[in-house]
Design a protein around this motif. Structure first.
Motif, PDB file in Angstrom:
ATOM      1  N   TRP A  83       0.847  -1.183   0.000  1.00 39.33           N
ATOM      2  CA  TRP A  83       0.000   0.000   0.000  1.00 39.33           C
ATOM      3  C   TRP A  83       0.892   1.247   0.000  1.00 39.33           C
ATOM      4  O   TRP A  83       2.074   1.169   0.372  1.00 39.33           O
ATOM      5  N   SER A  84       0.321   2.387  -0.368  1.00 37.97           N
ATOM      6  CA  SER A  84       1.050   3.656  -0.253  1.00 37.97           C
ATOM      7  C   SER A  84       0.829   4.242   1.119  1.00 37.97           C
ATOM      8  O   SER A  84      -0.289   4.201   1.648  1.00 37.97           O
ATOM      9  N   LEU A  85       1.885   4.812   1.662  1.00 36.48           N
ATOM     10  CA  LEU A  85       1.760   5.549   2.922  1.00 36.48           C
ATOM     11  C   LEU A  85       1.448   6.993   2.538  1.00 36.48           C
ATOM     12  O   LEU A  85       2.271   7.656   1.904  1.00 36.48           O
ATOM     13  N   VAL A  86       0.265   7.493   2.892  1.00 30.51           N
ATOM     14  CA  VAL A  86      -0.115   8.839   2.430  1.00 30.51           C
ATOM     15  C   VAL A  86      -0.064   9.865   3.554  1.00 30.51           C
ATOM     16  O   VAL A  86      -0.102  11.071   3.283  1.00 30.51           O
ATOM     17  N   ALA A  87       0.025   9.442   4.796  1.00 30.85           N
ATOM     18  CA  ALA A  87       0.182  10.402   5.904  1.00 30.85           C
ATOM     19  C   ALA A  87       0.850   9.671   7.055  1.00 30.85           C
ATOM     20  O   ALA A  87       0.553   8.496   7.305  1.00 30.85           O
ATOM     21  N   HIS A  88       1.743  10.372   7.730  1.00 32.30           N
ATOM     22  CA  HIS A  88       2.423   9.754   8.877  1.00 32.30           C
ATOM     23  C   HIS A  88       2.766  10.841   9.884  1.00 32.30           C
ATOM     24  O   HIS A  88       3.628  11.680   9.637  1.00 32.30           O
ATOM     25  N   LEU A  89       2.052  10.847  10.999  1.00 28.46           N
ATOM     26  CA  LEU A  89       2.307  11.756  12.113  1.00 28.46           C
ATOM     27  C   LEU A  89       2.717  10.884  13.305  1.00 28.46           C
ATOM     28  O   LEU A  89       2.618   9.661  13.230  1.00 28.46           O
ATOM     29  N   PRO A  90       3.147  11.485  14.415  1.00 25.80           N
ATOM     30  CA  PRO A  90       3.632  10.631  15.512  1.00 25.80           C
ATOM     31  C   PRO A  90       2.627   9.590  15.990  1.00 25.80           C
ATOM     32  O   PRO A  90       3.014   8.465  16.336  1.00 25.80           O
ATOM     33  N   THR A  91       1.343   9.944  16.010  1.00 28.81           N
ATOM     34  CA  THR A  91       0.363   8.987  16.548  1.00 28.81           C
ATOM     35  C   THR A  91      -0.652   8.507  15.507  1.00 28.81           C
ATOM     36  O   THR A  91      -1.635   7.855  15.863  1.00 28.81           O
ATOM     37  N   ARG A  92      -0.462   8.857  14.237  1.00 27.66           N
ATOM     38  CA  ARG A  92      -1.388   8.293  13.249  1.00 27.66           C
ATOM     39  C   ARG A  92      -0.749   8.169  11.873  1.00 27.66           C
ATOM     40  O   ARG A  92       0.202   8.895  11.548  1.00 27.66           O
ATOM     41  N   ALA A  93      -1.304   7.258  11.126  1.00 26.71           N
ATOM     42  CA  ALA A  93      -0.817   7.034   9.767  1.00 26.71           C
ATOM     43  C   ALA A  93      -1.995   6.604   8.899  1.00 26.71           C
ATOM     44  O   ALA A  93      -2.961   6.011   9.384  1.00 26.71           O
ATOM     45  N   THR A  94      -1.892   6.937   7.612  1.00 23.93           N
ATOM     46  CA  THR A  94      -2.923   6.537   6.644  1.00 23.93           C
ATOM     47  C   THR A  94      -2.242   5.841   5.468  1.00 23.93           C
ATOM     48  O   THR A  94      -1.229   6.334   4.956  1.00 23.93           O
ATOM     49  N   PHE A  95      -2.816   4.731   5.075  1.00 24.46           N
ATOM     50  CA  PHE A  95      -2.331   3.953   3.934  1.00 24.46           C
ATOM     51  C   PHE A  95      -3.443   3.888   2.897  1.00 24.46           C
ATOM     52  O   PHE A  95      -4.625   3.908   3.252  1.00 24.46           O
ATOM     53  N   ARG A  96      -3.051   3.791   1.630  1.00 26.57           N
ATOM     54  CA  ARG A  96      -4.076   3.728   0.570  1.00 26.57           C
ATOM     55  C   ARG A  96      -3.675   2.702  -0.481  1.00 26.57           C
ATOM     56  O   ARG A  96      -2.482   2.574  -0.814  1.00 26.57           O
TER      57      ARG A  96
END
Ligand code: TA6
Length: 281
Positions: A83-96
């Motif tokens: 999957w693509s990693l589209v957001a990554h902050l210290p306590t959250r991440a979004t994959f698509r």
């Protein structure tokens, strides 16, 4: 086979409480969740397969667009894709992940799936499916959680008393279909003492694994899914898997938030969300 599966390459989330989560882009799979006391809460086989087409044995596999067996590969195809990693902050991440030539050769639909993982006092995993095409489609889905337990014999699953289920082990033995095997769980608690493979149809919003780790319990609350799946292969089926040490069936139970019985139908442009919130008590 790898003895130290893909953890190195994983996305790390860290919460000020001390809890952590690791997620790999392969399958957008959560592979580790440690609580504020530093205790691992998820099972990951040290013999898991890794590599381009492998499904990882443990953590939180994302199942889409087919739960279980059927015309598509077992448990669908997003658990074995990067999957693509589209957001990554210290306590959250979004994959698509989205449809491509490979997926359309198997399943001729246009879609995206996003997986949001957020760490607070809880671990929240949210799955969004969008129909980006011009025809409706139907799918089933699950978050196939492998919860770590100190000993399967001294833990119990609470919350599914009074809920009807299909016993897939009976279906296997009798050669019948799963839908022939409707049962009702009478006891408030389920103690796993042999091969267990059940689809609970409907049921409560939350289920707990009592005395999972150090006498503490793991709770999972689900929204949007509707069904629950409980699986433990026990000794013989675990040995047949080929990607799990022989006695590890004692160290986990899969309690999965799923939409298994009645597929979700999405019109063009429509979106579905399924989420689960996992906590320790
Ligand atoms: O969710 C339970 C289940 O569908 C079982 O029937 C069992 O096959 C398990 O998933 C694991 O499947 P896998 O393809 O990962 O070996």
């Amino acid at each position: 086979m790898s003895s130290e599966p893909v953890l190195d390459a994983a996305v790390l989330l860290e919460h000020p409480s001390g809890s952590t989560v690791r997620i790999t882009r392969h399958g957008a799979q959560v592979m580790s969740w440690t609580d504020a006391a530093g205790r691992e809460r998820l099972y990951l086989s040290r013999h898991t397969r890794s590599g381009a087409d492998a499904s990882i044995r443990g953590g939180v596999p994302v199942i889409f667009p087919q739960f279980g067996t059927g015309p598509l590969p077992k448990h669908g195809f997003v658990r074995t894709r990067d999957w693509s990693l589209v957001a990554h902050l210290p306590t959250r991440a979004t994959f698509r992940i989205a449809d491509d030539d490979v997926s359309r050769a198997l399943w001729p639909h246009r879609w995206t799936v996003e997986l949001h993982v957020e760490l607070s006092d809880a671990l929240v995993v949210r799955m969004h499916v969008r129909n980006t095409g011009d025809a409706q489609f139907a799918f089933t889905a699950a978050l196939h959680n492998y919860f770590l337990v100190d000993d399967i014999a001294s833990s119990a699953i609470r919350g599914l008393g009074g809920v009807a289920y299909h016993d897939k082990t009976v279906a296997t033995i009798a050669g019948s279909t799963a839908s022939d095997a409707s049962e009702l769980q009478r006891d408030a608690e389920l103690v796993i003492a042999g091969e267990t493979d059940r689809v609970y149809v409907g049921g409560p919003r939350s289920v707990s694994i009592e005395q999972a780790i150090d006498m503490s319990s793991t709770h999972v609350a689900a929204d949007g899914f509707g069904d629950w799946v409980v699986w433990n292969p026990w000794r013989d089926a675990a040995a047949a898997l080929g990607d799990m040490p022989p006695d590890d069936y004692r160290r986990f139970v899969c309690v999965e938030a799923g939409r298994v019985e009645s597929p979700i139908v999405l019109a063009p442009g429509a979106e579905w969300t399924g989420a689960e919130t996992m906590t320790v008590a």
